[in-house]
Design a protein around this motif. Structure first.
Motif, PDB file in Angstrom:
ATOM      1  N   LEU A 379       0.697  -1.532   0.045  1.00 19.59           N
ATOM      2  CA  LEU A 379      -0.071  -0.409  -0.021  1.00 19.59           C
ATOM      3  C   LEU A 379       1.022   1.165   0.107  1.00 19.59           C
ATOM      4  CD1 LEU A 379      -2.357  -0.841   2.628  1.00 19.59           C
ATOM      5  CD2 LEU A 379      -2.441  -1.516   0.092  1.00 19.59           C
ATOM      6  N   ALA A 380       2.279   1.201   0.852  1.00 23.13           N
ATOM      7  CA  ALA A 380       2.957   2.696   1.008  1.00 23.13           C
ATOM      8  C   ALA A 380       3.766   2.643  -0.318  1.00 23.13           C
ATOM      9  CB  ALA A 380       4.295   2.611   2.204  1.00 23.13           C
ATOM     10  N   THR A 381       3.799   1.671  -1.573  1.00 26.18           N
ATOM     11  CA  THR A 381       4.664   2.037  -2.707  1.00 26.18           C
ATOM     12  C   THR A 381       3.395   2.455  -3.028  1.00 26.18           C
ATOM     13  OG1 THR A 381       4.140  -0.446  -2.570  1.00 26.18           O
ATOM     14  CG2 THR A 381       6.316   0.731  -1.692  1.00 26.18           C
ATOM     15  N   ALA A 382       2.709   2.145  -3.780  1.00 23.32           N
ATOM     16  CA  ALA A 382       1.258   2.016  -4.142  1.00 23.32           C
ATOM     17  C   ALA A 382       1.467   3.689  -4.911  1.00 23.32           C
ATOM     18  CB  ALA A 382      -0.451   1.781  -3.969  1.00 23.32           C
ATOM     19  N   ILE A 383       0.795   4.044  -6.270  1.00 16.14           N
ATOM     20  CA  ILE A 383       1.439   4.808  -6.872  1.00 16.14           C
ATOM     21  C   ILE A 383       0.428   6.260  -7.222  1.00 16.14           C
ATOM     22  CG2 ILE A 383       3.714   5.472  -7.706  1.00 16.14           C
ATOM     23  CD1 ILE A 383       3.107   4.519 -10.528  1.00 16.14           C
ATOM     24  N   THR A 384       0.011   7.409  -7.192  1.00 18.79           N
ATOM     25  CA  THR A 384      -0.296   7.851  -7.953  1.00 18.79           C
ATOM     26  C   THR A 384      -0.440   8.827  -8.899  1.00 18.79           C
ATOM     27  OG1 THR A 384      -0.262  10.358  -6.299  1.00 18.79           O
ATOM     28  CG2 THR A 384      -2.123   7.952  -5.454  1.00 18.79           C
ATOM     29  N   SER A 385       0.469   8.555  -9.844  1.00 20.76           N
ATOM     30  CA  SER A 385       1.225   9.391 -10.292  1.00 20.76           C
ATOM     31  C   SER A 385       0.554   9.273 -11.557  1.00 20.76           C
ATOM     32  CB  SER A 385       2.800  10.182 -11.042  1.00 20.76           C
ATOM     33  OG  SER A 385       3.594   8.669 -10.788  1.00 20.76           O
ATOM     34  N   GLY A 386       0.816   9.137 -12.829  1.00 24.13           N
ATOM     35  CA  GLY A 386       0.786   8.871 -14.117  1.00 24.13           C
ATOM     36  C   GLY A 386      -0.948   8.947 -14.440  1.00 24.13           C
ATOM     37  N   PHE A 387      -2.010   8.790 -13.489  1.00 20.02           N
ATOM     38  CA  PHE A 387      -3.182   9.414 -13.883  1.00 20.02           C
ATOM     39  C   PHE A 387      -4.078  10.137 -14.763  1.00 20.02           C
ATOM     40  CE2 PHE A 387      -2.553   5.882 -10.384  1.00 20.02           C
ATOM     41  CZ  PHE A 387      -4.093   5.106 -10.233  1.00 20.02           C
ATOM     42  N   ALA A 388      -4.964   9.937 -15.829  1.00 15.27           N
ATOM     43  CA  ALA A 388      -5.885  11.287 -16.366  1.00 15.27           C
ATOM     44  C   ALA A 388      -5.996  12.268 -14.855  1.00 15.27           C
ATOM     45  CB  ALA A 388      -6.522  10.282 -17.060  1.00 15.27           C
ATOM     46  N   PRO A 389      -6.329  13.094 -15.599  1.00 14.97           N
ATOM     47  CA  PRO A 389      -6.607  15.060 -14.594  1.00 14.97           C
ATOM     48  C   PRO A 389      -8.029  14.211 -14.054  1.00 14.97           C
ATOM     49  CG  PRO A 389      -4.586  15.554 -15.883  1.00 14.97           C
ATOM     50  CD  PRO A 389      -5.063  13.528 -16.556  1.00 14.97           C
ATOM     51  N   GLY A 390      -8.734  14.237 -12.909  1.00 16.06           N
ATOM     52  CA  GLY A 390     -10.013  14.106 -12.551  1.00 16.06           C
ATOM     53  C   GLY A 390     -10.295  12.816 -12.176  1.00 16.06           C
ATOM     54  N   THR A 391      -8.886  11.789 -12.104  1.00 16.23           N
ATOM     55  CA  THR A 391      -9.201  11.076 -11.892  1.00 16.23           C
ATOM     56  C   THR A 391      -9.675  10.605 -10.156  1.00 16.23           C
ATOM     57  OG1 THR A 391      -7.793   9.992 -12.969  1.00 16.23           O
ATOM     58  CG2 THR A 391      -8.745   8.688 -11.053  1.00 16.23           C
ATOM     59  N   ASP A 392     -10.853   9.942 -10.152  1.00 19.32           N
ATOM     60  CA  ASP A 392     -11.594   9.944  -8.510  1.00 19.32           C
ATOM     61  C   ASP A 392     -11.033   9.249  -7.625  1.00 19.32           C
ATOM     62  OD1 ASP A 392     -12.986   9.951  -6.346  1.00 19.32           O
ATOM     63  OD2 ASP A 392     -15.055  10.136  -7.059  1.00 19.32           O
ATOM     64  N   LEU A 393     -10.059   9.540  -6.154  1.00 14.13           N
ATOM     65  CA  LEU A 393      -9.699   9.524  -5.911  1.00 14.13           C
ATOM     66  C   LEU A 393     -10.127   7.738  -5.080  1.00 14.13           C
ATOM     67  CD1 LEU A 393      -6.851   8.529  -2.861  1.00 14.13           C
ATOM     68  CD2 LEU A 393      -8.969  10.069  -1.116  1.00 14.13           C
ATOM     69  N   MET A 394     -11.771   7.076  -4.609  1.00 14.27           N
ATOM     70  CA  MET A 394     -12.236   6.750  -4.703  1.00 14.27           C
ATOM     71  C   MET A 394     -12.389   5.604  -5.177  1.00 14.27           C
ATOM     72  SD  MET A 394     -13.316   7.881  -1.606  1.00 14.27           S
ATOM     73  CE  MET A 394     -14.500   6.946  -1.122  1.00 14.27           C
ATOM     74  N   ASP A 395     -12.173   6.165  -6.869  1.00 15.44           N
ATOM     75  CA  ASP A 395     -12.337   5.001  -7.838  1.00 15.44           C
ATOM     76  C   ASP A 395     -10.846   4.146  -8.270  1.00 15.44           C
ATOM     77  OD1 ASP A 395     -14.774   5.526  -8.530  1.00 15.44           O
ATOM     78  OD2 ASP A 395     -14.331   6.915 -10.283  1.00 15.44           O
ATOM     79  N   ARG A 396      -9.365   4.918  -7.464  1.00 17.74           N
ATOM     80  CA  ARG A 396      -8.553   4.174  -7.823  1.00 17.74           C
ATOM     81  C   ARG A 396      -8.028   3.581  -6.840  1.00 17.74           C
ATOM     82  NH1 ARG A 396      -5.383   7.695  -5.447  1.00 17.74           N
ATOM     83  NH2 ARG A 396      -5.023   9.618  -5.528  1.00 17.74           N
ATOM     84  N   GLY A 397      -8.601   4.126  -5.037  1.00 13.47           N
ATOM     85  CA  GLY A 397      -7.999   3.899  -3.892  1.00 13.47           C
ATOM     86  C   GLY A 397      -6.641   3.814  -4.068  1.00 13.47           C
ATOM     87  N   GLN A 398      -5.483   3.360  -2.659  1.00 15.66           N
ATOM     88  CA  GLN A 398      -4.121   4.057  -2.874  1.00 15.66           C
ATOM     89  C   GLN A 398      -3.872   3.802  -4.445  1.00 15.66           C
ATOM     90  OE1 GLN A 398      -4.406   4.381   0.476  1.00 15.66           O
ATOM     91  NE2 GLN A 398      -2.591   4.125   1.136  1.00 15.66           N
ATOM     92  N   GLY A 399      -3.632   3.940  -5.189  1.00 14.81           N
ATOM     93  CA  GLY A 399      -3.418   4.258  -6.074  1.00 14.81           C
ATOM     94  C   GLY A 399      -2.926   2.530  -7.534  1.00 14.81           C
ATOM     95  N   LEU A 400      -1.546   2.825  -8.021  1.00 12.78           N
ATOM     96  CA  LEU A 400      -1.044   1.889  -8.913  1.00 12.78           C
ATOM     97  C   LEU A 400      -0.445   0.988  -8.130  1.00 12.78           C
ATOM     98  CD1 LEU A 400      -0.681  -0.077 -11.990  1.00 12.78           C
ATOM     99  CD2 LEU A 400       0.343   1.824 -11.902  1.00 12.78           C
TER     100      LEU A 400
END
Length: 409
Positions: A379-400
């Protein structure tokens, strides 16, 4: 009379000695009587037809830890099948996105489990892998559906026809529980028995991957068509059965977590589900389904590639814990060769494979090796960069999710 599942503790007499998830008993030591820690007794699962009186008696039995009415389960089917064209799929894009292609780890020595429609054990993708298989569905070991083979290929499949399909290609020991028949249908006792089988082994799997759900609508429909229940009553009974099965799943997860004090534990990864329809309306979002929504489970949403970056797949249920590639995923086809599929089912084995890589990485780093430690790194190493603008946090969770890097070696 209806069929019920009972989660029973074989050693109920020890329940009164339970403290902090362990069991203590007196042993003779050189300085007198001492206390020795024992692993929690493994549960057993029974399935019986019970009358209302039987059910009341069972609810008073202290050896029965949980009780649930048997209900149907179903495959979280790839969505939408007609859009998953092999010629449009980009080979290994998911493996690259999670960093498995550049990780120095390959999950060597890590045992994994897949609870699905079985596996094509003769497929070239699984050459050199020891497959311990069991059929809980009654339809035979072989995977005539293909879903389980595809998922297993993404976790640990070897290269096929020059194409890399597996995240954790060093896995040589896998446990395959067939909990869904060839039509993609099953029942909750099949899943519970398989979970008990996988976690209760002397050498338990370190990660369990499952892409299935409790079929609440199917349960209600069956009560109407087969038992002549009025719709309102069928819905009420199905809802109570759903709740009971969720509580039993939570009880099993609790017992698996308690085992972690003795064997390091097991991390369960499950697909969030494919019921959302954002292509119809941005508000047409369905929350992660059970068992993905159960306590202690790492639920997974599906991502695709867009012009502005990674996008949440329109079918992917919201509120996952993490997300992973799940659109145009090329993996093993039952019967040989490769195929492309979409779904949170395809995202889940990416996370299971990355989890196996983290087990190996932490084993080599000297960090205490437990499922909790692995989950924390995941969970700590999941990334939130590289997502399209406007991506909802609730839809992607902690990230990729991301594979362990060379810095861990």
């Amino acid at each position: 009379m209806a069929q019920y599942i009972m989660l029973r503790d074989d050693n109920a007499a020890m329940l009164s000695h339970r403290r902090g998830g362990t069991f203590r008993g007196p042993t003779a030591g050189i300085f007198g009587t001492e206390e020795t820690l024992f692993p929690p007794p493994a549960p057993t699962i029974e399935t019986r037809d019970l009358t209302p009186n039987d059910l009341r008696d069972a609810s008073r039995d202290p050896s029965i830890l949980s009780l649930a009415r048997s209900m149907p389960t179903r495959l979280i089917e790839p969505e939408p099948l007609d859009d998953a064209r092999d010629e449009d799929a980009v080979p290994a894009w998911g493996i690259t996105s999670v960093g498995a292609d550049t990780s120095p780890f390959d999950a060597s020595g890590v045992r994994v489990a897949v609870l699905d429609t079985g596996i094509d054990a003769d497929h070239a993708a699984f050459a050199g892998v020891t497959l311990t298989r069991a059929d809980f569905s009654g339809s035979g070991l072989q995977d005539a559906n293909g879903h389980g083979t595809h998922c297993a290929g993404t976790i640990f499949g070897r290269d096929v026809e020059g194409t890399r399909i597996g995240v954790a290609t060093g896995v040589t020991d896998a446990v395959i529980g067939k909990v869904l028949a060839d039509d993609g249908r099953g029942s909750s006792e099949m899943l519970f028995n398989a979970m008990r089988w996988v976690s209760g082994q002397e050498n338990p799997a370190r990660v369990i991957s499952m892409s299935l759900g409790f079929d609440f609508p199917g349960f209600a429909e069956r009560l109407v068509t087969e038992n002549d229940y009025p719709v309102l009553l069928a819905t009420s009974v199905a809802l109570e059965g759903y709740r009971m099965n969720l509580r039993m799943f939570d009880a099993l997860m609790s017992m698996i977590r308690r085992q972690a004090d003795f064997n390091g534990g097991t991390l369960v990864v499950a697909a969030a589900g494919n019921e959302s329809r954002r292509q119809i309306s941005p508000d047409f979002e369905v929350s992660a389904s059970v068992p993905a929504a159960a306590e202690g489970v790492v639920s997974v949403g599906a991502l695709g590639q867009g012009d502005g970056g990674l996008t949440v797949a329109p079918f992917s249920n919201t509120n996952p814990v993490v997300s992973a590639p799940g659109v145009g995923i090329i993996s093993a086809r039952s019967g040989g060769g490769l195929r492309s599929l979409n779904g949170t089912s395809m995202a889940t084995p990416h996370v299971a494979g990355v989890t196996a890589l983290w087990w190996q990485a932490l084993a080599q780093s000297g960090v205490p090796l437990t499922a909790r430690a692995v989950e924390a790194r995941l969970l700590a190493t999941a990334i939130t960069s590289g997502f399209a603008p406007g991506t909802d946090l609730m839809d992607r969770g902690q990230g990729l999710v991301q594979a362990p890097s060379a810095a861990m070696s």
